[in-house]
Design a protein around this motif. Structure first.
Motif, PDB file in Angstrom:
ATOM      1  N   MET A 325      38.575  48.491  32.598  1.00 57.68           N
ATOM      2  CA  MET A 325      38.416  47.335  31.721  1.00 57.68           C
ATOM      3  C   MET A 325      39.173  46.106  32.242  1.00 57.68           C
ATOM      4  O   MET A 325      38.710  44.981  32.115  1.00 57.68           O
ATOM      5  N   LEU A 326      40.351  46.372  32.847  1.00 56.32           N
ATOM      6  CA  LEU A 326      41.115  45.234  33.393  1.00 56.32           C
ATOM      7  C   LEU A 326      40.316  44.558  34.499  1.00 56.32           C
ATOM      8  O   LEU A 326      40.234  43.334  34.585  1.00 56.32           O
ATOM      9  N   GLU A 327      39.683  45.408  35.327  1.00 57.09           N
ATOM     10  CA  GLU A 327      38.916  44.856  36.442  1.00 57.09           C
ATOM     11  C   GLU A 327      37.697  44.093  35.909  1.00 57.09           C
ATOM     12  O   GLU A 327      37.456  42.937  36.277  1.00 57.09           O
ATOM     13  N   LYS A 328      36.966  44.727  35.008  1.00 59.35           N
ATOM     14  CA  LYS A 328      35.767  44.075  34.467  1.00 59.35           C
ATOM     15  C   LYS A 328      36.137  42.805  33.704  1.00 59.35           C
ATOM     16  O   LYS A 328      35.471  41.783  33.800  1.00 59.35           O
ATOM     17  N   GLY A 329      37.203  42.916  32.908  1.00 57.83           N
ATOM     18  CA  GLY A 329      37.642  41.763  32.112  1.00 57.83           C
ATOM     19  C   GLY A 329      38.005  40.597  33.009  1.00 57.83           C
ATOM     20  O   GLY A 329      37.625  39.449  32.748  1.00 57.83           O
ATOM     21  N   SER A 330      38.710  40.888  34.097  1.00 52.44           N
ATOM     22  CA  SER A 330      39.133  39.795  34.968  1.00 52.44           C
ATOM     23  C   SER A 330      37.906  39.147  35.621  1.00 52.44           C
ATOM     24  O   SER A 330      37.848  37.925  35.763  1.00 52.44           O
ATOM     25  N   ASN A 331      36.873  39.959  35.964  1.00 47.49           N
ATOM     26  CA  ASN A 331      35.638  39.364  36.506  1.00 47.49           C
ATOM     27  C   ASN A 331      34.947  38.470  35.478  1.00 47.49           C
ATOM     28  O   ASN A 331      34.231  37.544  35.830  1.00 47.49           O
ATOM     29  N   LEU A 332      35.167  38.773  34.217  1.00 41.63           N
ATOM     30  CA  LEU A 332      34.513  37.986  33.156  1.00 41.63           C
ATOM     31  C   LEU A 332      35.392  36.826  32.666  1.00 41.63           C
ATOM     32  O   LEU A 332      35.058  36.138  31.708  1.00 41.63           O
ATOM     33  N   GLY A 333      36.551  36.676  33.299  1.00 45.91           N
ATOM     34  CA  GLY A 333      37.423  35.548  32.926  1.00 45.91           C
ATOM     35  C   GLY A 333      38.317  35.838  31.725  1.00 45.91           C
ATOM     36  O   GLY A 333      38.813  34.913  31.086  1.00 45.91           O
ATOM     37  N   LEU A 334      38.513  37.130  31.405  1.00 49.84           N
ATOM     38  CA  LEU A 334      39.400  37.468  30.281  1.00 49.84           C
ATOM     39  C   LEU A 334      40.776  37.860  30.830  1.00 49.84           C
ATOM     40  O   LEU A 334      40.862  38.583  31.823  1.00 49.84           O
ATOM     41  N   SER A 335      41.818  37.387  30.169  1.00 47.63           N
ATOM     42  CA  SER A 335      43.154  37.594  30.733  1.00 47.63           C
ATOM     43  C   SER A 335      43.588  39.061  30.625  1.00 47.63           C
ATOM     44  O   SER A 335      43.149  39.796  29.726  1.00 47.63           O
ATOM     45  N   GLU A 336      44.486  39.420  31.546  1.00 46.43           N
ATOM     46  CA  GLU A 336      45.011  40.789  31.579  1.00 46.43           C
ATOM     47  C   GLU A 336      45.739  41.102  30.263  1.00 46.43           C
ATOM     48  O   GLU A 336      45.599  42.189  29.693  1.00 46.43           O
TER      49      GLU A 336
END
Ligand code: PEP
Ligand code: MN
Length: 361
Positions: A325-336
């Motif tokens: 989720m951290l990886e996917k979130g970061s690709n989507l511009g969501l902070s860690e």
């Protein structure tokens, strides 16, 4: 306090149409320091001059204030600048002296509002006086204790009452010296909307570089005033040196503070906002539905874990989800930080549900 109609509009009398600004040094040190600081901040937007005369310090050996001899210095400030004067009082003797020297505003410090005996002693000493009393939040995050302190003054017949949000002590060092814990102050505000709430950005921040932002946040949250520690030579101050600003910096902060509107006004903007809000409402509904679906799956797994006697918590699986989720979130511009918080909350709810099943409750 329920019949708040009895409270006076002291704030308007002192500040008029401006937000209330109480500024001045953490401590009165010398007559020159008190006078010089005051004369440099004469401005209609600074209505009250503060100075600590008795300083409750966490450890003995720190500067504990110059005491009564500073009271004539403050009287001079009042005479020479027209500002009202404010000091902290922590016992009945301080209260008696404050009344004797005609101090306009008395505040109860955070280390005093924690102590009902001390608060009651002060309330008894100033019973029925028309002075303004401001009660700082106690150092520990306890809304009832704060309300209780206010009630003691209310019951003593005081009607010129206000509260100061100065943040709450924290166990570990954090971004600020004290944790704002906004929810506690906002709960107070919604419970007692007629009691003015003042923000003390100096003691929340503990450092001068974030005082403007903190004060603006208070203003945006509809606080009615500020208490900002101001010293003619902050770096040399005898207490709280890091958080004090110069009179010039104070006036710059006031220039920059912006009274933002609470509502949108023109019809076109109102329509636009209404459109986006309806989309958000719909998305929120979908989010809830998805989360419920997810919980149902977790409950199914819970049932199997119970049948097969498998532990609820499987850290490998959790690490795998978080990593993905951290990886996917970061690709989507969501902070860690956000992904971490969000999935920890979701995971916790899944665990709670599974534990209920496993324990058969
Ligand atoms: C102060 O205002 O200088 C002070 C001692 O504040 P608090 O009681 O909020 O620590
Ligand atoms: Mn201080």
């Amino acid at each position: 306090m329920n019949n708040e109609k009895k409270l006076n509009h002291w704030l308007q009398d002192i500040a008029g149409d401006y937000p209330l600004m109480i500024a001045g040094p953490c401590s009165a040190e010398t007559e020159e320091q008190v006078l010089e600081t005051a004369l440099k901040m004469v401005d209609k937007r600074v209505q009250v001059y503060r100075a600590g005369v008795w300083k409750p310090r966490t450890r003995p050996g720190s500067f504990e204030g110059v005491g009564e001899k500073a009271l004539p210095w403050l009287k001079r400030v009042k005479e020479e600048t027209g500002m009202k004067i404010a000091i902290e009082i922590a016992n009945a003797e301080h209260a008696r002296l404050a009344l004797q020297y005609d101090v306009d505003i008395l505040w109860i410090g955070a280390r005093t509002s924690v102590n009902p005996f001390a608060v009651q002693e002060i309330a008894d000493a100033i019973k029925g006086s028309d002075k303004v009393i401001l009660i700082k939040n106690p150092i520990n995050p306890d809304l009832s204790l704060w309300i209780g302190a206010v009630e003691r003054f209310y019951q003593a017949g005081m009607t010129n009452i206000g509260v100061i949000h100065r943040g709450f002590s924290r166990f570990r060092a954090g971004e600020y010296r004290n944790d704002p814990n906004w929810q506690i102050a906002l709960d107070f505000k919604s419970k007692y909307p007629n009691i003015p709430m003042i923000i003390d950005p100096s003691h929340i921040c503990g450092r001068r570089d974030c005082i403007y932002d903190m004060a603006q946040t208070g203003l945006d949250l509809q606080y009615q005033g500020f208490m900002i520690e101001t010293h003619i030579n902050p770096d040399e101050a005898w207490s709280d040196a890091k958080q004090q600003v110069t009179p010039t910096a104070l006036l710059k902060i006031i220039d920059k503070l912006c009274l933002r509107k609470q509502e949108f006004q023109d019809p076109e903007t109102i329509d636009k906002i209404a459109f986006y809000r309806s989309q958000i409402n719909q998305l929120d509904d979908e989010l809830l539905k998805l989360l419920t679906e997810r919980m149902k799956m977790a409950e199914e797994i819970g049932k199997i874990k119970q049948q097969k006697s498998v532990a609820v918590l499987q850290s490998n699986r959790w690490d795998e989800i978080m990593h993905k989720m951290l990886e996917k979130g970061s690709n989507l511009g969501l902070s860690e930080k956000f992904i971490n918080r969000l999935f920890k909350a979701i995971h916790q709810e899944s665990i709670d549900k599974q534990e209920k099943i496993v324990k058969n409750t």
